[in-house]
Motif scaffolding. Structure first.
Motif, mmCIF file in Angstrom:
data_model
loop_
_atom_site.group_PDB
_atom_site.id
_atom_site.type_symbol
_atom_site.label_atom_id
_atom_site.label_comp_id
_atom_site.label_asym_id
_atom_site.label_seq_id
_atom_site.Cartn_x
_atom_site.Cartn_y
_atom_site.Cartn_z
ATOM 1 N N PRO A 69 0.958 -1.534 -0.277
ATOM 2 C CA PRO A 69 0.027 -0.086 0.355
ATOM 3 C C PRO A 69 0.606 1.123 0.209
ATOM 4 C CG PRO A 69 -0.786 -1.077 2.022
ATOM 5 C CD PRO A 69 0.659 -2.266 1.389
ATOM 6 N N LEU A 70 1.839 1.272 1.031
ATOM 7 C CA LEU A 70 3.004 2.539 0.932
ATOM 8 C C LEU A 70 3.021 2.634 -1.046
ATOM 9 C CD1 LEU A 70 4.779 1.807 4.280
ATOM 10 C CD2 LEU A 70 3.507 3.511 3.441
ATOM 11 N N ILE A 71 3.910 1.809 -1.211
ATOM 12 C CA ILE A 71 4.332 1.853 -2.894
ATOM 13 C C ILE A 71 3.102 2.466 -3.004
ATOM 14 C CG2 ILE A 71 4.894 0.206 -4.311
ATOM 15 C CD1 ILE A 71 6.306 -0.533 -2.333
ATOM 16 N N LEU A 72 1.881 1.786 -3.933
ATOM 17 C CA LEU A 72 1.104 2.204 -4.513
ATOM 18 C C LEU A 72 0.643 3.739 -4.488
ATOM 19 C CD1 LEU A 72 -1.716 -0.895 -4.031
ATOM 20 C CD2 LEU A 72 -0.017 0.214 -6.486
ATOM 21 N N LEU A 73 0.610 4.359 -2.659
ATOM 22 C CA LEU A 73 0.396 5.843 -2.367
ATOM 23 C C LEU A 73 1.148 6.449 -3.182
ATOM 24 C CD1 LEU A 73 -1.945 7.419 -0.103
ATOM 25 C CD2 LEU A 73 -0.082 6.723 0.825
ATOM 26 N N ALA A 74 2.280 5.661 -3.239
ATOM 27 C CA ALA A 74 3.537 7.036 -3.447
ATOM 28 C C ALA A 74 3.588 7.148 -5.177
ATOM 29 C CB ALA A 74 5.075 6.404 -3.240
ATOM 30 N N GLN A 75 2.438 5.709 -5.602
ATOM 31 C CA GLN A 75 3.070 6.268 -6.868
ATOM 32 C C GLN A 75 1.375 7.208 -7.306
ATOM 33 O OE1 GLN A 75 2.484 1.314 -8.431
ATOM 34 N NE2 GLN A 75 4.006 1.752 -8.629
ATOM 35 N N ASN A 76 0.413 7.199 -6.355
ATOM 36 C CA ASN A 76 -0.533 8.247 -6.804
ATOM 37 C C ASN A 76 -0.212 9.233 -6.662
ATOM 38 O OD1 ASN A 76 -2.318 5.450 -6.978
ATOM 39 N ND2 ASN A 76 -3.197 5.438 -5.285
ATOM 40 N N ARG A 77 0.231 9.606 -5.795
ATOM 41 C CA ARG A 77 1.038 10.881 -5.188
ATOM 42 C C ARG A 77 1.556 11.560 -6.341
ATOM 43 N NH1 ARG A 77 3.085 11.029 0.916
ATOM 44 N NH2 ARG A 77 0.904 11.141 1.720
ATOM 45 N N GLN A 78 3.091 10.774 -7.159
ATOM 46 C CA GLN A 78 3.729 10.589 -8.376
ATOM 47 C C GLN A 78 2.825 11.003 -9.432
ATOM 48 O OE1 GLN A 78 6.587 11.263 -7.808
ATOM 49 N NE2 GLN A 78 7.217 12.213 -10.903
ATOM 50 N N ASP A 79 1.927 10.301 -9.748
ATOM 51 C CA ASP A 79 0.592 10.038 -10.777
ATOM 52 C C ASP A 79 -0.293 12.116 -10.652
ATOM 53 O OD1 ASP A 79 1.020 8.459 -12.079
ATOM 54 O OD2 ASP A 79 -0.185 7.012 -11.246
ATOM 55 N N ASP A 80 -0.251 11.941 -9.311
ATOM 56 C CA ASP A 80 -1.142 13.510 -9.584
ATOM 57 C C ASP A 80 0.446 14.728 -9.477
ATOM 58 O OD1 ASP A 80 -3.365 12.410 -8.227
ATOM 59 O OD2 ASP A 80 -2.946 12.961 -6.499
ATOM 60 N N ARG A 81 1.679 14.583 -9.337
ATOM 61 C CA ARG A 81 2.827 15.597 -9.505
ATOM 62 C C ARG A 81 2.571 15.756 -10.960
ATOM 63 N NH1 ARG A 81 6.300 12.666 -6.264
ATOM 64 N NH2 ARG A 81 5.364 12.390 -4.331
ATOM 65 N N ASP A 82 2.512 14.209 -11.690
ATOM 66 C CA ASP A 82 2.985 14.810 -13.245
ATOM 67 C C ASP A 82 1.364 15.160 -13.705
ATOM 68 O OD1 ASP A 82 5.011 12.994 -13.061
ATOM 69 O OD2 ASP A 82 4.462 11.369 -13.757
ATOM 70 N N ARG A 83 0.091 14.364 -13.082
ATOM 71 C CA ARG A 83 -0.444 14.944 -13.902
ATOM 72 C C ARG A 83 -0.660 17.207 -14.166
ATOM 73 N NH1 ARG A 83 -3.926 12.552 -11.082
ATOM 74 N NH2 ARG A 83 -4.028 10.315 -11.918
ATOM 75 N N ALA A 84 -0.396 17.415 -12.811
ATOM 76 C CA ALA A 84 -0.067 18.787 -12.497
ATOM 77 C C ALA A 84 1.174 19.552 -13.312
ATOM 78 C CB ALA A 84 0.033 19.264 -10.711
ATOM 79 N N ASN A 85 1.848 18.701 -13.869
ATOM 80 C CA ASN A 85 2.964 19.221 -14.140
ATOM 81 C C ASN A 85 3.042 19.127 -15.867
ATOM 82 O OD1 ASN A 85 5.518 19.595 -12.008
ATOM 83 N ND2 ASN A 85 5.999 18.062 -12.471
#
Length: 148
Positions: free
Chosen positions: A55-71
């Motif tokens: 779950p920690l890894i999935l959470l980190a991936q979701n946060r990275q996806d959010d950052r990528d969308r913002a960028n």
């Protein structure tokens, strides 16, 4: 935590701990071993670690996806601004070319001035030319008499 779990340092440390665990439970005397051969306790510890790590890894991936969308959104906005600036500059350049095209050229001005000069000279053109030559000659003479 998710960043640390995904590093080579963590994988090496976990591998060392597992090797030491297995070696200790094989080599140590039977009375001091805490996890005998099928290593049930080791399996339980690794399962528990995996249950928290996934779950920690999935959470980190979701946060990275959010950052990528913002960028990506910022990149789109920047691209739109760049396109608008480029279009504005292209319009300005076209306007300048049109304006420059309407300006009188040097050859055009010379021909107009020659025509005006010919009209001014008219029938007395030879006398005006003689006066101009005399003036130039005097100026040249005055220059040569002046000290440097």
């Amino acid at each position: 935590m998710a960043r640390f779990i995904g590093t080579a340092r963590y994988l090496v440390a976990q591998s060392v701990v597992i090797v030491l665990w297995v070696a200790y439970n094989i080599i140590a005397p039977q009375s001091v071993r805490f996890d005998n051969f099928p290593f049930i306790f080791l399996t339980l510890v690794l399962s528990l670690q995996a249950a928290y790590a996934a779950p920690l890894i999935l959470l980190a991936q979701n946060r990275q996806d959010d950052r990528d969308r913002a960028n990506l959104a910022q990149d789109r906005e920047q691209t739109i601004r760049n396109r608008e600036d480029t279009e504005y500059l292209a319009r300005e350049l076209a306007a300048m070319r049109i304006t420059i095209g309407e300006l009188a050229t040097r050859d055009f001005l010379r021909s107009e001035l020659r025509g005006l000069l010919a009209e001014l000279e008219g029938p007395d053109g030879d006398r005006a030319k003689d006066r101009d030559r005399e003036r130039r000659r005097r100026r040249g003479g005055e220059r040569s008499l002046r000290p440097p």
